[in-house]
Design a protein around this motif. Structure first.
Motif, PDB file in Angstrom:
ATOM      1  N   PHE A   4       0.827  -1.206   0.000  1.00  0.00           N
ATOM      2  CA  PHE A   4       0.000   0.000   0.000  1.00  0.00           C
ATOM      3  C   PHE A   4       0.861   1.257   0.000  1.00  0.00           C
ATOM      4  O   PHE A   4       1.905   1.303   0.648  1.00  0.00           O
ATOM      5  CB  PHE A   4      -0.912   0.029   1.230  1.00  0.00           C
ATOM      6  N   GLY A   5       0.370   2.275  -0.695  1.00  0.00           N
ATOM      7  CA  GLY A   5       0.963   3.596  -0.590  1.00  0.00           C
ATOM      8  C   GLY A   5       0.337   4.334   0.574  1.00  0.00           C
ATOM      9  O   GLY A   5      -0.412   3.750   1.368  1.00  0.00           O
ATOM     10  N   THR A   6       0.604   5.635   0.654  1.00  0.00           N
ATOM     11  CA  THR A   6       0.045   6.393   1.778  1.00  0.00           C
ATOM     12  C   THR A   6      -1.475   6.408   1.739  1.00  0.00           C
ATOM     13  O   THR A   6      -2.120   6.444   2.781  1.00  0.00           O
ATOM     14  CB  THR A   6       0.565   7.838   1.755  1.00  0.00           C
ATOM     15  N   VAL A   7      -2.037   6.384   0.517  1.00  0.00           N
ATOM     16  CA  VAL A   7      -3.507   6.419   0.418  1.00  0.00           C
ATOM     17  C   VAL A   7      -4.116   5.175   1.065  1.00  0.00           C
ATOM     18  O   VAL A   7      -5.054   5.261   1.858  1.00  0.00           O
ATOM     19  CB  VAL A   7      -3.945   6.557  -1.048  1.00  0.00           C
ATOM     20  N   GLY A   8      -3.553   4.004   0.750  1.00  0.00           N
ATOM     21  CA  GLY A   8      -4.085   2.767   1.319  1.00  0.00           C
ATOM     22  C   GLY A   8      -3.949   2.732   2.826  1.00  0.00           C
ATOM     23  O   GLY A   8      -4.893   2.365   3.547  1.00  0.00           O
TER      24      GLY A   8
ATOM     25  N   LEU B  46      -6.465   4.991   4.342  1.00  0.00           N
ATOM     26  CA  LEU B  46      -7.817   4.420   4.312  1.00  0.00           C
ATOM     27  C   LEU B  46      -7.998   3.426   5.452  1.00  0.00           C
ATOM     28  O   LEU B  46      -9.031   3.419   6.128  1.00  0.00           O
ATOM     29  CB  LEU B  46      -8.068   3.729   2.969  1.00  0.00           C
TER      30      LEU B  46
ATOM     31  N   PHE C  78      -8.999   9.175   2.011  1.00  0.00           N
ATOM     32  CA  PHE C  78      -8.390   9.250   0.683  1.00  0.00           C
ATOM     33  C   PHE C  78      -7.656  10.574   0.503  1.00  0.00           C
ATOM     34  O   PHE C  78      -6.491  10.613   0.095  1.00  0.00           O
ATOM     35  CB  PHE C  78      -9.487   9.089  -0.379  1.00  0.00           C
TER      36      PHE C  78
ATOM     37  N   LEU D 128      -3.590  11.287   0.165  1.00  0.00           N
ATOM     38  CA  LEU D 128      -2.965  12.014  -0.943  1.00  0.00           C
ATOM     39  C   LEU D 128      -2.032  13.099  -0.423  1.00  0.00           C
ATOM     40  O   LEU D 128      -0.875  13.207  -0.870  1.00  0.00           O
ATOM     41  CB  LEU D 128      -4.052  12.673  -1.804  1.00  0.00           C
TER      42      LEU D 128
END
Lengths: 130, 175
Positions: free
Chosen positions: B102-106, B109, B150, B154
């Motif tokens: 996962f990136g920061t968005v995941g 979330l 989300f 970002l």
């Protein structure tokens, strides 16, 4: 710092997770709505006191009498309606089939509520007008 | 804990606290709804400086914010504490167990999801004690949390990238 680059940096796993976290609450909304809003019992109150309770799943026709008049209540196919009212304007008959909410017959002081299996204990009528 | 870490945690906590205070100025459709802007700082701290620093920043932020608004040990403090701690814990766990998926968005979330779940649970156990209102409100909260999570993810992604690019100083002193 530009927005397109930032959005491109979101990976596939992130989008999948996003989709899951959108679908779960939407499904939950539909599911919970179907459980909570449609009641399972028909509760009939006369002058705020006497109570009859019928399960919505059993089809039947009952005659409800109060000191002011009478109603015929029909339960069929998980819905309830008033078929015959002794009052003049027959508002309750015109309300038709109901699977949630309430039919209130003010002239006869009768209320028909579709509610859940448990009943709040301290619910009383403050006053009746009309 | 090195003194540099301490300075860094103090600075990041101050940022988080400022955002926490700032977001109460943003009008929201429901009064107790928050955008969770301070989670941007918590997430950035988690990614750049590790789990412990992120937990420290969150705890400091929650404590100081409640002291400043006068809600210390009150219901909103308990909800804020439970949400913040569980959100950082869940995010940290995901970052540790599945580091490169996962990136920061995941991560954001997941943090937002656990934030809401734990707050609903605390509200149910301590304050409401009726399951119906909690169940009715839960999907709305989780959906809104997904939206704000989300956006926060970002922003945190931008922050992380810029901090990594700009500061060899910050990176070298890591741990």
């Amino acid at each position: 710092m530009n927005l397109r680059k930032t959005i491109n940096s979101i990976g596939l796993a992130d989008w999948l997770l996003m989709a899951i976290f959108v679908i779960i609450p939407l499904a939950g909304m539909v599911f919970i709505n179907s459980i909570i809003s449609s009641g399972s019992d028909v509760v009939i109150e006369i002058e705020g006191m006497d109570k009859y309770r019928y399960p919505l799943s059993d089809d039947r026709v009952v005659n409800i009498k109060s000191s002011h008049g009478s109603l015929n209540v029909e339960i069929r196919g998980r819905k309830v309606r008033v078929t015959e009212a002794s009052c003049a304007n027959k508002l309750c008959e015109r309300q038709g089939w109901l699977d949630k909410g309430a039919i209130i017959c003010l002239p006869n002081r009768i209320s028909i509520t579709v509610g859940g299996p448990q009943e709040p204990k301290d619910r009383t009528v403050d006053a009746i007008t009309g | 804990m090195q003194s540099q870490d301490r300075y860094r945690i103090a600075l990041l906590s101050a940022y988080a606290l400022a955002l926490h205070g700032f977001e109460s100025l943003i009008p929201m459709p429901i009064p107790w709804l928050r955008a969770g802007l301070s989670n941007i700082i918590a997430l950035t701290t988690l990614v750049l400086f590790g789990f412990r620093a992120a937990m420290m920043v969150t705890l400091t932020r929650v404590m100081l914010a409640s002291l400043l608004t006068g809600s210390f040990l009150g219901p909103s403090f308990i909800l804020s504490l439970g949400g913040g701690v569980s959100s950082v814990a869940a995010s940290g766990l995901v970052l540790r167990v599945l580091p490169n998926i996962f990136g920061t968005v995941g991560i954001s979330l997941i943090g937002a999801f656990f934030h809401n779940i734990s707050q609903l649970l605390i509200a149910y156990l301590l304050f409401i004690q009726k399951i119906e209102p909690v169940l009715i409100i839960a999907p709305f909260l989780i959906l809104l949390g997904t939206v704000t999570g989300f956006v926060n993810g970002l922003v945190a992604g931008i922050l992380v990238r810029n901090l990594k690019n700009s500061g060899s100083k910050i990176q070298n002193s890591n741990k």
